[in-house]
Design an enzyme around this catalytic site. Structure first.
Site, mmCIF file in Angstrom:
data_model
loop_
_atom_site.group_PDB
_atom_site.id
_atom_site.type_symbol
_atom_site.label_atom_id
_atom_site.label_comp_id
_atom_site.label_asym_id
_atom_site.label_seq_id
_atom_site.Cartn_x
_atom_site.Cartn_y
_atom_site.Cartn_z
ATOM 1 N N ARG A 103 21.273 -7.986 -6.728
ATOM 2 C CA ARG A 103 20.228 -7.983 -7.739
ATOM 3 C C ARG A 103 20.461 -6.813 -8.697
ATOM 4 O O ARG A 103 20.956 -5.750 -8.298
ATOM 5 C CB ARG A 103 18.846 -7.840 -7.095
ATOM 6 C CG ARG A 103 17.705 -7.993 -8.120
ATOM 7 C CD ARG A 103 16.353 -7.639 -7.532
ATOM 8 N NE ARG A 103 15.316 -7.728 -8.562
ATOM 9 C CZ ARG A 103 14.128 -7.155 -8.469
ATOM 10 N NH1 ARG A 103 13.804 -6.432 -7.392
ATOM 11 N NH2 ARG A 103 13.245 -7.269 -9.455
ATOM 12 N N HIS A 104 20.085 -7.000 -9.950
ATOM 13 C CA HIS A 104 20.240 -5.963 -10.971
ATOM 14 C C HIS A 104 19.391 -4.722 -10.674
ATOM 15 O O HIS A 104 18.462 -4.757 -9.856
ATOM 16 C CB HIS A 104 19.844 -6.522 -12.336
ATOM 17 C CG HIS A 104 18.402 -6.966 -12.365
ATOM 18 N ND1 HIS A 104 17.348 -6.095 -12.549
ATOM 19 C CD2 HIS A 104 17.849 -8.199 -12.220
ATOM 20 C CE1 HIS A 104 16.206 -6.752 -12.514
ATOM 21 N NE2 HIS A 104 16.476 -8.043 -12.318
ATOM 22 N N ARG A 110 20.296 -6.832 -18.190
ATOM 23 C CA ARG A 110 20.102 -6.031 -16.971
ATOM 24 C C ARG A 110 21.136 -6.361 -15.901
ATOM 25 O O ARG A 110 21.522 -5.485 -15.118
ATOM 26 C CB ARG A 110 18.677 -6.202 -16.440
ATOM 27 C CG ARG A 110 18.231 -7.628 -16.125
ATOM 28 C CD ARG A 110 16.721 -7.641 -15.882
ATOM 29 N NE ARG A 110 16.166 -8.917 -15.457
ATOM 30 C CZ ARG A 110 15.738 -9.871 -16.265
ATOM 31 N NH1 ARG A 110 15.828 -9.712 -17.584
ATOM 32 N NH2 ARG A 110 15.199 -10.985 -15.787
ATOM 33 N N GLU A 120 17.831 -15.493 -14.099
ATOM 34 C CA GLU A 120 16.585 -15.600 -13.350
ATOM 35 C C GLU A 120 15.847 -16.881 -13.743
ATOM 36 O O GLU A 120 16.172 -17.536 -14.740
ATOM 37 C CB GLU A 120 15.719 -14.368 -13.658
ATOM 38 C CG GLU A 120 14.374 -14.297 -12.925
ATOM 39 C CD GLU A 120 14.522 -14.275 -11.421
ATOM 40 O OE1 GLU A 120 14.909 -15.328 -10.851
ATOM 41 O OE2 GLU A 120 14.235 -13.223 -10.800
ATOM 42 N N HIS A 168 19.654 -12.167 -10.122
ATOM 43 C CA HIS A 168 18.247 -11.770 -10.197
ATOM 44 C C HIS A 168 17.530 -12.148 -8.914
ATOM 45 O O HIS A 168 17.938 -13.081 -8.207
ATOM 46 C CB HIS A 168 17.587 -12.434 -11.398
ATOM 47 C CG HIS A 168 18.317 -12.191 -12.682
ATOM 48 N ND1 HIS A 168 17.974 -11.196 -13.576
ATOM 49 C CD2 HIS A 168 19.414 -12.803 -13.218
ATOM 50 C CE1 HIS A 168 18.804 -11.209 -14.598
ATOM 51 N NE2 HIS A 168 19.691 -12.176 -14.411
#
Length: 219
Positions: free
Chosen positions: A26-27, A76, A100, A168
């Site tokens: 995940r970012h 991101r 996402e 995401h």
């Protein structure tokens, strides 16, 4: 006298080449994360802490030995992937399928406001029922595109190798449940990934079913 016979050849047992590993990251944190806002596909940059998280995470994930790196096209995720790419000396493959969920009418809404105005909807959303979001992307759609891209990421490496992708939280949670064959209630057993947390899935043998190795590992 009976002559010795050759033992029958054992039937093939399938592909015994070593399996591959998929790392989904995940970012890092954004200002909207810090403010409790639903981001969805709104393109929000990493904040200062998010860059620090990515810098700490990158050498740890790089040490897992991924030979390819993919990422979502949202800033991101691309910025988070850039830290891993620097450690690996590779160029990330950018793919919008790693985005996402699109959260429709709830993008930009603070969690506290969501809970206050639509409490049942928010409770179901946090349990992984993303279909309750008005105007949002359906869970089946995200499971389909994430499943496709995760298989593409894996297919970019050979037997025994590791592939990584930066995506995401909601998309990864949905992808993992789908890749493991879990239903929606099964997906709700996975808590959300922290920023720059990652999960690992691995095949026992090449092309075999994926198994969950870890969830929400941290640097």
């Amino acid at each position: 006298m009976t002559s010795p016979t050759t033992p029958p050849t054992a039937p093939p047992t399938g592909d015994e080449r070593p399996g591959r590993t998929l790392v989904l990251v995940r970012h890092g944190r954004t200002a909207w994360n810090a403010d409790g806002r639903a981001q969805g596909q709104t393109d929000v940059d990493l904040d200062e802490l998010g860059h620090e998280q990515a810098a700490r995470m990158a050498p740890v994930v790089a040490a897992l030995g991924p030979s390819v790196l993919w990422c979502s096209d949202l800033a991101r995720a691309r910025d988070t992937a850039s830290y891993v790419a620097k450690e690996l000396g590779v160029e990330p493959t950018v793919d919008r399928r790693l985005r996402e969920f699109h959260l429709g009418e709830r993008e930009g809404v603070r969690r506290a406001d969501w809970v206050a105005r639509w409490p049942d909807e928010r409770a179901r959303f946090e349990d992984g029922d993303y279909d309750v979001v008005p105007g949002g992307e359906r869970r089946a759609e995200v499971a389909s595109r994430m499943g496709e891209v995760c298989r593409a990421v894996l297919d970019a490496v050979g037997p025994g190798e590791t592939a990584a992708a930066v995506s995401h939280g909601g998309a990864i949670r949905t992808a993992v449940a789908s890749l493991l064959g879990w239903d929606t209630p099964g997906a709700s057993s996975l808590r959300g990934l922290d920023n720059c947390g990652w999960t690992r899935l691995a095949e026992r043998t090449y092309g075999g079913p994926l198994r969950l190795v870890s969830w929400n590992e941290q640097a």
